[in-house]
Scaffold this active site. Sequence first.
Site, PDB file in Angstrom:
ATOM      1  N   ILE A 170     -15.207 -21.761   0.355  1.00 21.17           N
ATOM      2  CA  ILE A 170     -15.998 -22.959   0.694  1.00 21.17           C
ATOM      3  C   ILE A 170     -15.426 -23.731   1.882  1.00 21.17           C
ATOM      4  O   ILE A 170     -16.039 -24.664   2.372  1.00 21.17           O
ATOM      5  CB  ILE A 170     -16.215 -23.914  -0.507  1.00 21.17           C
ATOM      6  CG1 ILE A 170     -14.908 -24.396  -1.122  1.00 21.17           C
ATOM      7  CG2 ILE A 170     -17.108 -23.280  -1.534  1.00 21.17           C
ATOM      8  CD1 ILE A 170     -15.106 -25.511  -2.140  1.00 21.17           C
ATOM      9  N   TYR A 197      -6.338 -34.967  -6.968  1.00 24.45           N
ATOM     10  CA  TYR A 197      -7.471 -34.370  -7.700  1.00 24.45           C
ATOM     11  C   TYR A 197      -8.434 -35.458  -8.182  1.00 24.45           C
ATOM     12  O   TYR A 197      -9.650 -35.360  -8.002  1.00 24.45           O
ATOM     13  CB  TYR A 197      -6.914 -33.564  -8.885  1.00 24.45           C
ATOM     14  CG  TYR A 197      -7.941 -32.945  -9.782  1.00 24.45           C
ATOM     15  CD1 TYR A 197      -8.685 -31.841  -9.368  1.00 24.45           C
ATOM     16  CD2 TYR A 197      -8.150 -33.427 -11.073  1.00 24.45           C
ATOM     17  CE1 TYR A 197      -9.615 -31.250 -10.214  1.00 24.45           C
ATOM     18  CE2 TYR A 197      -9.073 -32.836 -11.919  1.00 24.45           C
ATOM     19  CZ  TYR A 197      -9.808 -31.755 -11.488  1.00 24.45           C
ATOM     20  OH  TYR A 197     -10.723 -31.176 -12.325  1.00 24.45           O
ATOM     21  N   GLY A 247     -14.022 -18.414 -12.182  1.00 21.94           N
ATOM     22  CA  GLY A 247     -13.079 -19.374 -12.772  1.00 21.94           C
ATOM     23  C   GLY A 247     -13.379 -19.661 -14.229  1.00 21.94           C
ATOM     24  O   GLY A 247     -14.220 -18.998 -14.847  1.00 21.94           O
ATOM     25  N   GLN A 248     -12.697 -20.654 -14.763  1.00 14.96           N
ATOM     26  CA  GLN A 248     -12.813 -20.925 -16.198  1.00 14.96           C
ATOM     27  C   GLN A 248     -14.257 -21.250 -16.598  1.00 14.96           C
ATOM     28  O   GLN A 248     -14.801 -20.661 -17.527  1.00 14.96           O
ATOM     29  CB  GLN A 248     -11.894 -22.097 -16.593  1.00 14.96           C
ATOM     30  CG  GLN A 248     -11.809 -22.275 -18.106  1.00 14.96           C
ATOM     31  CD  GLN A 248     -11.259 -23.636 -18.526  1.00 14.96           C
ATOM     32  OE1 GLN A 248     -11.109 -24.538 -17.711  1.00 14.96           O
ATOM     33  NE2 GLN A 248     -10.965 -23.779 -19.802  1.00 14.96           N
ATOM     34  N   LYS A 278     -12.329 -36.304  -7.148  1.00 18.85           N
ATOM     35  CA  LYS A 278     -13.442 -36.380  -8.105  1.00 18.85           C
ATOM     36  C   LYS A 278     -14.248 -37.669  -7.911  1.00 18.85           C
ATOM     37  O   LYS A 278     -15.472 -37.654  -8.050  1.00 18.85           O
ATOM     38  CB  LYS A 278     -12.935 -36.253  -9.546  1.00 18.85           C
ATOM     39  CG  LYS A 278     -12.421 -34.864  -9.879  1.00 18.85           C
ATOM     40  CD  LYS A 278     -13.483 -33.796  -9.635  1.00 18.85           C
ATOM     41  CE  LYS A 278     -13.028 -32.393  -9.953  1.00 18.85           C
ATOM     42  NZ  LYS A 278     -14.008 -31.361  -9.580  1.00 18.85           N
ATOM     43  N   GLY A 296     -17.432 -20.308  -7.338  1.00 21.24           N
ATOM     44  CA  GLY A 296     -16.330 -20.406  -8.305  1.00 21.24           C
ATOM     45  C   GLY A 296     -16.700 -19.688  -9.594  1.00 21.24           C
ATOM     46  O   GLY A 296     -16.259 -20.047 -10.680  1.00 21.24           O
TER      47      GLY A 296
HETATM   48  N1  SER Z   1      -8.897 -29.967 -16.750  1.00 18.72           N
HETATM   49  C1  SER Z   1      -8.618 -30.651 -15.539  1.00 18.72           C
HETATM   50  C2  SER Z   1      -7.170 -30.694 -15.270  1.00 18.72           C
HETATM   51  O1  SER Z   1      -6.415 -30.825 -16.198  1.00 18.72           O
HETATM   52  C3  SER Z   1      -9.120 -32.052 -15.607  1.00 18.72           C
HETATM   53  O2  SER Z   1     -10.363 -32.127 -15.060  1.00 18.72           O
HETATM   54  O3  SER Z   1      -6.784 -30.641 -14.152  1.00 18.72           O
END
Ligand code: SER
Length: 318
Positions: free
Chosen positions: A54, A143, A11-12, A147, A8
Amino acid sequence: MKKILVIGAGGQIGSDLVPVLQKTFGFNNVISAGYQNDLPDHILNKGPYTYIDIRNKKQIEENIQKYNIDTIFNLASILSALAEKEYLLSYEVNFTGLINILEASKSNNVKQVMLVSSIAAFGSYTPKEMTPNDTIQNPNTIYGISKVFTELIGNYYSDKKGIDVRGIRLPGVISWKREPTAGTTDYAVDIFYKAILEKEYTCFLDKNTKLPMIYMPDAINALVNLLNAEKSQLKHKVDFNINSMSFTPKELAKSIKERIPDFKMLYKIDPLRQSIADSWPNSLDDNIAKEEWNWKAKYNINQMVDDMLYNLKLKLNK
Ligand code: SER
């Protein structure tokens, strides 16, 4: 010397982490792995680069073997808002992809795996103010669930499968190198682009929605410090709160307006992202990270806004 694979990398977080790792561990000891073909120049043209999806465990294994990797950062993830819409894709990337990385690491003697969790790992039963490190976690987004899974499976591989897995719960990350994507906290990045380019931003969260945020240099410091922390000092593994700043859209807009006086903030609430934000904490208690690996944030909101505007104006030629 470590041989690090950053998955990744374009990415940011990867865009800021890779140059720091290259500086610390040597240019050729950091292998950037990306999924998109539109990687930014600062990743593509510097240091070794490889393609990894991945969802494909074999591809991960081949790259570990080819480059003699002993340390992996996994930064690949489908972020909160997109994951709600594409939850099966998120399942493949955030859950199966992670297992692929851990299993590929286990069979190929990778010693250390660094993961990122998030404030999204908390939910509506979690205490909202100064959320304790060890507390109730009942996320209601795919999401957030991914996590919690990241934390628990990371701890499991650390305890039972002999890999040194570590990770932090990141607040919303603010940075200027990469454009915002599909996150709920990304309003706090997008606002800077619009403030500089259009002097106006329409925010998708309510003006009083307070969320924990962190400026990228602090987030990178946290990752590198945790990577290097003395293992015997760590009682936690993949589940460290880190805290930096907390603010509402209204407070961020005020700080920007102090520097760009004709900036105007408008609001058009997106119910999906608002409901996600409402389930997340306002601020985090990070004493455990302070105790176990000396974590400390440097930037407050005003220092972050100054630095963002300075760098983004340069980037945008304004
Ligand atoms: N920055 C992420 C989001 O807003 C949070 O972990 O999805």
